[in-house]
Design a protein around this motif. Structure first.
Motif, PDB file in Angstrom:
ATOM      1  N   PHE A  38     -49.808 -28.049  22.117  1.00 27.36           N
ATOM      2  CA  PHE A  38     -49.152 -26.743  22.147  1.00 27.36           C
ATOM      3  C   PHE A  38     -47.786 -26.871  21.512  1.00 27.36           C
ATOM      4  N   SER A  39     -47.376 -25.832  20.849  1.00 28.33           N
ATOM      5  CA  SER A  39     -46.050 -25.789  20.269  1.00 28.33           C
ATOM      6  C   SER A  39     -45.176 -24.910  21.157  1.00 28.33           C
ATOM      7  N   LEU A  40     -44.174 -25.518  21.759  1.00 27.81           N
ATOM      8  CA  LEU A  40     -43.288 -24.800  22.684  1.00 27.81           C
ATOM      9  C   LEU A  40     -41.842 -25.075  22.314  1.00 27.81           C
ATOM     10  N   PRO A  41     -40.952 -24.133  22.606  1.00 30.28           N
ATOM     11  CA  PRO A  41     -39.523 -24.442  22.472  1.00 30.28           C
ATOM     12  C   PRO A  41     -39.150 -25.555  23.462  1.00 30.28           C
ATOM     13  N   LEU A  42     -38.221 -26.393  23.096  1.00 28.07           N
ATOM     14  CA  LEU A  42     -37.849 -27.548  23.912  1.00 28.07           C
ATOM     15  C   LEU A  42     -37.359 -27.125  25.303  1.00 28.07           C
ATOM     16  N   TYR A  43     -36.558 -26.056  25.373  1.00 29.77           N
ATOM     17  CA  TYR A  43     -36.020 -25.646  26.667  1.00 29.77           C
ATOM     18  C   TYR A  43     -37.120 -25.217  27.638  1.00 29.77           C
ATOM     19  N   ILE A  44     -38.210 -24.598  27.133  1.00 26.35           N
ATOM     20  CA  ILE A  44     -39.307 -24.191  28.018  1.00 26.35           C
ATOM     21  C   ILE A  44     -40.011 -25.423  28.570  1.00 26.35           C
ATOM     22  N   ALA A  45     -40.222 -26.421  27.733  1.00 27.14           N
ATOM     23  CA  ALA A  45     -40.887 -27.643  28.198  1.00 27.14           C
ATOM     24  C   ALA A  45     -40.066 -28.346  29.279  1.00 27.14           C
ATOM     25  N   VAL A  46     -38.761 -28.458  29.061  1.00 24.93           N
ATOM     26  CA  VAL A  46     -37.904 -29.151  30.034  1.00 24.93           C
ATOM     27  C   VAL A  46     -37.768 -28.341  31.324  1.00 24.93           C
ATOM     28  N   LEU A  47     -37.480 -27.042  31.210  1.00 24.14           N
ATOM     29  CA  LEU A  47     -37.324 -26.225  32.420  1.00 24.14           C
ATOM     30  C   LEU A  47     -38.641 -26.088  33.186  1.00 24.14           C
ATOM     31  N   ALA A  48     -39.771 -26.019  32.470  1.00 20.71           N
ATOM     32  CA  ALA A  48     -41.070 -25.953  33.155  1.00 20.71           C
ATOM     33  C   ALA A  48     -41.323 -27.240  33.929  1.00 20.71           C
ATOM     34  N   THR A  49     -40.902 -28.373  33.391  1.00 18.32           N
ATOM     35  CA  THR A  49     -41.041 -29.641  34.107  1.00 18.32           C
ATOM     36  C   THR A  49     -40.226 -29.630  35.395  1.00 18.32           C
ATOM     37  N   PHE A  50     -39.007 -29.113  35.333  1.00 21.67           N
ATOM     38  CA  PHE A  50     -38.187 -29.013  36.545  1.00 21.67           C
ATOM     39  C   PHE A  50     -38.815 -28.072  37.571  1.00 21.67           C
ATOM     40  N   VAL A  51     -39.311 -26.938  37.116  1.00 16.09           N
ATOM     41  CA  VAL A  51     -39.926 -25.966  38.030  1.00 16.09           C
ATOM     42  C   VAL A  51     -41.185 -26.555  38.676  1.00 16.09           C
ATOM     43  N   ILE A  52     -42.007 -27.226  37.895  1.00 15.15           N
ATOM     44  CA  ILE A  52     -43.219 -27.835  38.456  1.00 15.15           C
ATOM     45  C   ILE A  52     -42.848 -28.917  39.477  1.00 15.15           C
ATOM     46  N   GLY A  53     -41.850 -29.707  39.169  1.00 12.90           N
ATOM     47  CA  GLY A  53     -41.372 -30.724  40.118  1.00 12.90           C
ATOM     48  C   GLY A  53     -40.846 -30.106  41.401  1.00 12.90           C
ATOM     49  N   PHE A  54     -40.117 -29.006  41.275  1.00 13.34           N
ATOM     50  CA  PHE A  54     -39.581 -28.308  42.456  1.00 13.34           C
ATOM     51  C   PHE A  54     -40.708 -27.776  43.333  1.00 13.34           C
ATOM     52  N   VAL A  55     -41.715 -27.157  42.705  1.00 14.52           N
ATOM     53  CA  VAL A  55     -42.844 -26.603  43.461  1.00 14.52           C
ATOM     54  C   VAL A  55     -43.639 -27.721  44.132  1.00 14.52           C
ATOM     55  N   CYS A  56     -43.890 -28.806  43.414  1.00 11.76           N
ATOM     56  CA  CYS A  56     -44.624 -29.932  44.008  1.00 11.76           C
ATOM     57  C   CYS A  56     -43.850 -30.536  45.187  1.00 11.76           C
ATOM     58  N   GLY A  57     -42.554 -30.668  45.057  1.00 12.10           N
ATOM     59  CA  GLY A  57     -41.730 -31.160  46.168  1.00 12.10           C
ATOM     60  C   GLY A  57     -41.786 -30.232  47.372  1.00 12.10           C
ATOM     61  N   GLY A  58     -41.766 -28.925  47.119  1.00  8.73           N
ATOM     62  CA  GLY A  58     -41.871 -27.955  48.215  1.00  8.73           C
ATOM     63  C   GLY A  58     -43.204 -28.038  48.930  1.00  8.73           C
ATOM     64  N   VAL A  59     -44.291 -28.245  48.166  1.00 10.13           N
ATOM     65  CA  VAL A  59     -45.621 -28.368  48.778  1.00 10.13           C
ATOM     66  C   VAL A  59     -45.693 -29.629  49.644  1.00 10.13           C
ATOM     67  N   VAL A  60     -45.183 -30.733  49.139  1.00  9.09           N
ATOM     68  CA  VAL A  60     -45.178 -31.980  49.919  1.00  9.09           C
ATOM     69  C   VAL A  60     -44.351 -31.804  51.188  1.00  9.09           C
ATOM     70  N   LEU A  61     -43.195 -31.188  51.075  1.00  7.04           N
ATOM     71  CA  LEU A  61     -42.347 -30.947  52.244  1.00  7.04           C
ATOM     72  C   LEU A  61     -43.048 -30.050  53.253  1.00  7.04           C
ATOM     73  N   TRP A  62     -43.741 -29.016  52.779  1.00  6.63           N
ATOM     74  CA  TRP A  62     -44.455 -28.088  53.656  1.00  6.63           C
ATOM     75  C   TRP A  62     -45.515 -28.832  54.469  1.00  6.63           C
ATOM     76  N   PHE A  63     -46.312 -29.654  53.809  1.00  7.11           N
ATOM     77  CA  PHE A  63     -47.364 -30.384  54.518  1.00  7.11           C
ATOM     78  C   PHE A  63     -46.800 -31.455  55.448  1.00  7.11           C
ATOM     79  N   SER A  64     -45.707 -32.086  55.060  1.00  4.68           N
ATOM     80  CA  SER A  64     -45.130 -33.118  55.927  1.00  4.68           C
ATOM     81  C   SER A  64     -44.497 -32.520  57.182  1.00  4.68           C
ATOM     82  N   ALA A  65     -44.075 -31.276  57.139  1.00  9.46           N
ATOM     83  CA  ALA A  65     -43.467 -30.621  58.307  1.00  9.46           C
ATOM     84  C   ALA A  65     -44.510 -29.899  59.160  1.00  9.46           C
ATOM     85  N   GLY A  66     -45.786 -29.990  58.801  1.00 13.60           N
ATOM     86  CA  GLY A  66     -46.840 -29.285  59.542  1.00 13.60           C
ATOM     87  C   GLY A  66     -46.930 -29.706  60.991  1.00 13.60           C
ATOM     88  N   LYS A  67     -46.800 -31.005  61.274  1.00 12.45           N
ATOM     89  CA  LYS A  67     -46.888 -31.495  62.651  1.00 12.45           C
ATOM     90  C   LYS A  67     -45.735 -30.927  63.495  1.00 12.45           C
TER      91      LYS A  67
END
Length: 146
Positions: A38-67
């Motif tokens: 895919f051809s993407l502007p550099l800023y979209i690739a970098v910011l999308a990586t940060f957003v995906i990392g943030f969402v994945c961290g939130g999901v891990v935190l959500w499941f770890s706090a389930g107990k």
């Protein structure tokens, strides 16, 4: 706490906007098992990586706090049950106290109840005689001729 979040969020937003404006050229992005790129502007690739990392961290935190959330819900449910039990016991105690007061006062006048409680020492009864202190368990004593 609200101000702290603004102090952190505003500079990060300014940095992201400056980064996006500075890096408008396109790059080729490919995913390893796929042959397509895919051809993407550099800023979209970098910011999308940060957003995906943030969402994945939130999901891990959500499941770890389930107990902890499960335990908090259970304790809240128990607390509600204990509050209901306390209210029920308070009502039973007040009803029992009312019954006991009614039983102890049955057949006696108000003055006789106060004498039995030791409250009318030296007062005059309705027939003009003076009421003395109640003897130990024998009832009121009438003093005459004062």
């Amino acid at each position: 706490m609200k101000y702290l979040s603004w102090i952190i969020t505003l500079p990060l937003t300014v940095i992201a906007v400056i980064f996006a404006v500075s890096n408008l050229h396109s790059i080729a992005v490919g995913f390893w098992p796929l042959e397509q790129t895919f051809s993407l502007p550099l800023y979209i690739a970098v910011l999308a990586t940060f957003v995906i990392g943030f969402v994945c961290g939130g999901v891990v935190l959500w499941f770890s706090a389930g107990k902890t959330r499960r335990k908090a819900r259970r304790l809240e449910f128990e607390a509600v049950g204990y509050k209901r039990e306390i209210i029920s016991l308070k009502q039973r105690v007040s009803q029992q106290a009312a019954r006991d007061a009614h039983r102890s006062g049955a057949g006696f006048s108000e003055g006789q109840r106060q004498i039995a409680a030791g409250g009318l020492s030296g007062q005059t009864s309705s027939d003009g005689s003076q009421l003395g202190q109640a003897n130990a368990g024998t009832g009121p004593t009438r003093l005459t001729g004062t």
